[in-house]
Design an enzyme around this catalytic site. Structure first.
Site, short mmCIF file in Angstrom:
data_model
loop_
_atom_site.label_atom_id
_atom_site.label_comp_id
_atom_site.label_asym_id
_atom_site.label_seq_id
_atom_site.Cartn_x
_atom_site.Cartn_y
_atom_site.Cartn_z
CG HIS A 102 -1.88 1.11 1.28
ND1 HIS A 102 -1.54 2.40 1.65
CD2 HIS A 102 -3.21 1.14 1.00
CE1 HIS A 102 -2.61 3.16 1.59
NE2 HIS A 102 -3.64 2.43 1.21
CG ASP B 243 -0.83 6.04 3.00
OD1 ASP B 243 -0.29 6.96 2.35
OD2 ASP B 243 -2.06 5.97 3.20
CE LYS B 244 1.25 0.91 7.28
NZ LYS B 244 1.99 1.12 8.52
CD GLU C 9 6.96 12.86 8.70
OE1 GLU C 9 6.22 12.01 8.16
OE2 GLU C 9 6.98 13.06 9.92
CD GLU D 162 12.88 18.04 11.00
OE1 GLU D 162 12.51 18.59 9.94
OE2 GLU D 162 12.15 17.29 11.65
CE LYS E 58 -7.42 0.66 1.98
NZ LYS E 58 -8.22 1.89 1.70
CG PHE F 207 -6.64 -3.23 -7.28
CD1 PHE F 207 -5.90 -2.10 -7.61
CD2 PHE F 207 -6.61 -3.66 -5.97
CE1 PHE F 207 -5.16 -1.42 -6.66
CE2 PHE F 207 -5.88 -2.99 -4.99
CZ PHE F 207 -5.15 -1.86 -5.34
CG ASP G 205 -4.56 6.14 -4.53
OD1 ASP G 205 -5.24 7.16 -4.79
OD2 ASP G 205 -4.99 4.98 -4.65
CB ALA G 206 0.51 10.49 -3.36
NE ARG H 71 -1.62 9.46 3.30
CZ ARG H 71 -1.93 9.93 2.09
NH1 ARG H 71 -2.45 11.15 1.97
NH2 ARG H 71 -1.74 9.20 1.02
CE LYS H 72 -4.21 3.45 4.88
NZ LYS H 72 -4.26 4.87 4.50
CE LYS I 207 6.44 10.83 14.63
NZ LYS I 207 5.18 11.04 15.37
CE LYS J 135 12.31 12.42 17.02
NZ LYS J 135 13.78 12.40 16.94
CG ASP K 234 4.14 11.03 18.81
OD1 ASP K 234 3.36 11.24 19.74
OD2 ASP K 234 4.34 11.85 17.90
#
Length: 407
Positions: free
Chosen positions: A17, A19-20, A45, A58, A181, A251, A259-260, A265-266, A286, A290, A292
């Site tokens: 995917h 995003d992955k 990123e 960074e 998916k 597909f 898709d970008a 985002r997941k 990260k 961090k 997060d």
């Protein structure tokens, strides 16, 4: 008021995917820095689109307060080494398509040095006083729904795609392409246990032909159904289960060409599939200073050990932090009415049994290692702890200590 029964759904996405793909590349960067410097700082990123990969963020390697020129040179050396690593990650996923190819995609890197104003809050002369890299709230969750102590809807969604990826990589299902998916809907009884699969949705990228014939939804269903069935316990899938495989039809164009993709985002796929709260912070790209990332791992570790100790059937734990502050501002526990002890007792116990400062978390779970690229797909939780320290937060080695502290 508890419900006698309900229906719940979670989704997963494959390693291919878009995003992955971005998450995988960002975590490749994290591992590259931690391999050279276990105390490196990374906030990377990634953007992927049609035959293009862009990195930004960074980074810092080298001893804080050390020779600035040497640190800068080391950081630049690692940055220069990234392109072949990134291309290798894309190749490992399986992208050799016209619209996105591991060897032909254009690569641009805009990583630069970490802000000194951020560093001053995180770096401390006394490591015990090292502050959190940012403010935020993090949640951990565990449930007895599955052996992995995960929400069943998400675990089965992950397992479907992992199984299909294994067959794609082995060549057994050569008609499949990397992007996919899945989505699983379960019916739960009054005790909160899954009793029936209501529906299974799989959208999977494919080649133009399957066994020499044009690909159709029906042929895709016939191709993958036996393998999807194998991931469910016997009896959970029934004749009433609805199957939706590539419901829109063909597909063929997928991945970053379709898709970008962007890092982070997941976040629901990465955690609990919507079955538990989320603090909003992504993981990939990260380094473990961090919170997060590291505090989310710690909260999962604690929640899983609470459930593994038999103290409850479900457990949610929230931790909160402020930038530059070494201790959590709050610890909150919810046992969802399934606890055998009081929530307040669990809150006191987790604070005593684990140092929840950013450095304490990293040392307890041994997070300053290059173990993150493997986390980028199929969830950060519900995985098996690995011999080199990967998925250390999935261990249940704190269960006895927690139980003893409470009882």
């Amino acid at each position: 008021m508890s419900r006698s029964s309900y229906i719940f759904t979670s989704e997963s996405v494959s390693e291919g995917h878009p995003d992955k793909v971005a998450d995988r590349i960002s975590d490749t960067v994290v591992d590259a820095f931690l391999t050279v410097d276990p105390e490196a700082r990374v906030a990377c990123e990634t953007l992927v689109t049609t035959n293009r990969v862009v990195l930004a963020g960074e980074v810092r390697a080298g001893k804080p307060g050390g020779d600035k020129a040497a640190n800068k040179a080391l950081t630049k050396d690692i940055i220069r080494s990234l392109e072949p690593r990134v291309r290798a990650a894309i190749r490992d996923i399986g992208y050799e398509q016209k619209g996105f190819h591991w060897e032909k995609a254009k690569y641009a890197c805009y990583l630069h040095g970490q802000s000194a104003h951020i560093a001053q809050g995180v770096d401390a002369s006394d490591k015990k006083d090292e502050g959190a890299g940012d403010q935020g709230i993090m949640f951990g969750y565990a449930s007895t729904e599955t052996p992995e102590l995960m929400p069943a809807t998400l675990q089965y969604s992950h397992n479907i795609l992992k199984r299909l990826a294994e067959l794609r990589h082995s060549g057994e299902l050569s008609a499949l392409e990397p992007d996919a998916k899945s989505q699983v809907t379960l019916e739960y009884d009054g005790a909160g246990k899954p009793v029936r699969v209501v529906s299974i949705v799989v959208s999977h990228q494919h080649k133009k032909k399957i066994d020499g014939k044009a690909a159709t939804s029906k042929r895709m269903l016939d191709l993958i159904k036996p393998h999807v069935l194998s991931v469910f316990p016997e009896g959970l899938v029934t004749k009433k289960t609805q199957w939706l495989v590539n419901p829109t039809g063909r597909f063929e164009i997928g991945g970053p060409d379709g898709d970008a993709g962007l890092t982070g985002r997941k976040i629901i796929v990465d955690t609990y599939g919507g079955a538990a709260p989320h603090g909003g912070g992504a993981f990939s790209g990260k380094d473990p200073t961090k919170v997060d990332r590291s505090a989310a791992y710690a909260s999962r570790y604690l929640a899983k050990n609470v459930v593994a100790a038999g103290l409850s059937e479900r457990c949610t734990i929230q931790l909160s932090y402020a930038i530059g502050v070494s201790k959590p501002l709050s610890i909150y526990v919810d046992l969802h009415g399934t606890g055998k002890v009081e929530e307040e007792a669990v809150e006191r116990a987790v604070a005593k049994c684990m140092d929840l400062s950013p450095r304490g978390i990293r040392e307890h779970l041994q997070l300053n290692r290059p173990i993150y690229e493997r986390t980028a797909a199929y969830g950060h939780f519900g995985r098996m702890p690995e011999s080199d320290g990967g998925f250390s937060w999935e261990k249940t080695d704190l269960a006895g200590k927690l139980e003893a502290e409470i009882r």
